[in-house]
Design a protein around this motif. Structure first.
Motif, PDB file in Angstrom:
ATOM      1  N   LEU A 222      41.201  14.943  82.849  1.00 15.99           N
ATOM      2  CA  LEU A 222      41.947  15.538  83.953  1.00 15.99           C
ATOM      3  C   LEU A 222      42.317  14.466  84.958  1.00 15.99           C
ATOM      4  N   TYR A 223      43.518  14.581  85.513  1.00 16.60           N
ATOM      5  CA  TYR A 223      44.020  13.635  86.500  1.00 16.60           C
ATOM      6  C   TYR A 223      44.407  14.415  87.757  1.00 16.60           C
ATOM      7  N   PHE A 224      44.010  13.892  88.923  1.00 10.87           N
ATOM      8  CA  PHE A 224      44.302  14.569  90.179  1.00 10.87           C
ATOM      9  C   PHE A 224      45.039  13.652  91.146  1.00 10.87           C
ATOM     10  N   ALA A 225      45.796  14.268  92.050  1.00 11.10           N
ATOM     11  CA  ALA A 225      46.506  13.595  93.140  1.00 11.10           C
ATOM     12  C   ALA A 225      47.436  12.503  92.596  1.00 11.10           C
TER      13      ALA A 225
ATOM     14  N   LEU B  28      39.472   4.599  92.611  1.00  8.88           N
ATOM     15  CA  LEU B  28      39.290   5.821  91.823  1.00  8.88           C
ATOM     16  C   LEU B  28      37.846   6.285  91.827  1.00  8.88           C
ATOM     17  N   ARG B  29      37.681   7.577  91.677  1.00 11.56           N
ATOM     18  CA  ARG B  29      36.382   8.182  91.444  1.00 11.56           C
ATOM     19  C   ARG B  29      36.467   8.899  90.110  1.00 11.56           C
ATOM     20  N   VAL B  30      35.313   9.147  89.519  1.00 11.80           N
ATOM     21  CA  VAL B  30      35.278   9.797  88.216  1.00 11.80           C
ATOM     22  C   VAL B  30      34.144  10.814  88.185  1.00 11.80           C
TER      23      VAL B  30
ATOM     24  N   ALA C 275      37.170  13.608  84.637  1.00  9.28           N
ATOM     25  CA  ALA C 275      38.204  13.774  85.654  1.00  9.28           C
ATOM     26  C   ALA C 275      38.315  12.500  86.484  1.00  9.28           C
ATOM     27  N   PHE C 276      39.551  12.089  86.751  1.00 11.28           N
ATOM     28  CA  PHE C 276      39.826  10.919  87.579  1.00 11.28           C
ATOM     29  C   PHE C 276      40.571  11.374  88.830  1.00 11.28           C
ATOM     30  N   PHE C 277      40.149  10.857  89.991  1.00 14.73           N
ATOM     31  CA  PHE C 277      40.768  11.268  91.251  1.00 14.73           C
ATOM     32  C   PHE C 277      40.516  10.200  92.301  1.00 14.73           C
TER      33      PHE C 277
ATOM     34  N   VAL D 204      51.038  13.815  83.824  1.00 11.74           N
ATOM     35  CA  VAL D 204      50.475  15.062  83.303  1.00 11.74           C
ATOM     36  C   VAL D 204      49.174  15.362  84.042  1.00 11.74           C
ATOM     37  N   PRO D 205      48.830  16.640  84.194  1.00 12.33           N
ATOM     38  CA  PRO D 205      47.583  16.969  84.890  1.00 12.33           C
ATOM     39  C   PRO D 205      46.338  16.852  84.010  1.00 12.33           C
TER      40      PRO D 205
END
Length: 82
Positions: A5-8, A52-54, A74-76, A16-17
């Motif tokens: 998952l990818y955010f922001a 980045l955070r994971v 998830a990466f954000f 893509v999300p």
């Protein structure tokens, strides 16, 4: 298979999300290297890991975290308070 998952802005750069991937990676860092090798958009999104955070299976972790048994990564960007 693992859900990524990818955010922001990470999502904006990759386009893509989320995606479901087949991976040989055993750590988050190895997964990032696999992603970087895919296309330039991934290289750009993952160019500065300090930005980045994971999370693995919805638990905040580091890039050295194991992916053994993981279903989701998830990466954000870091959260900002206010």
């Amino acid at each position: 298979m693992i859900d990524v998952l990818y955010f922001a802005w990470v999502r904006e750069r990759i386009g893509v999300p989320r995606e479901r991937l087949e991976t040989e990676a055993t750590t988050v860092a190895a997964l990032v290297e696999e992603l970087r090798a895919r296309e330039e958009r991934y290289e750009v999104a993952f160019s500065d890991l300090a930005a980045l955070r994971v999370a693995v299976d919805q638990e905040l972790t580091g890039f050295d975290a194991s992916l053994e048994g993981a279903r989701e990564v998830a990466f954000f960007p870091p959260m900002t308070g206010g």
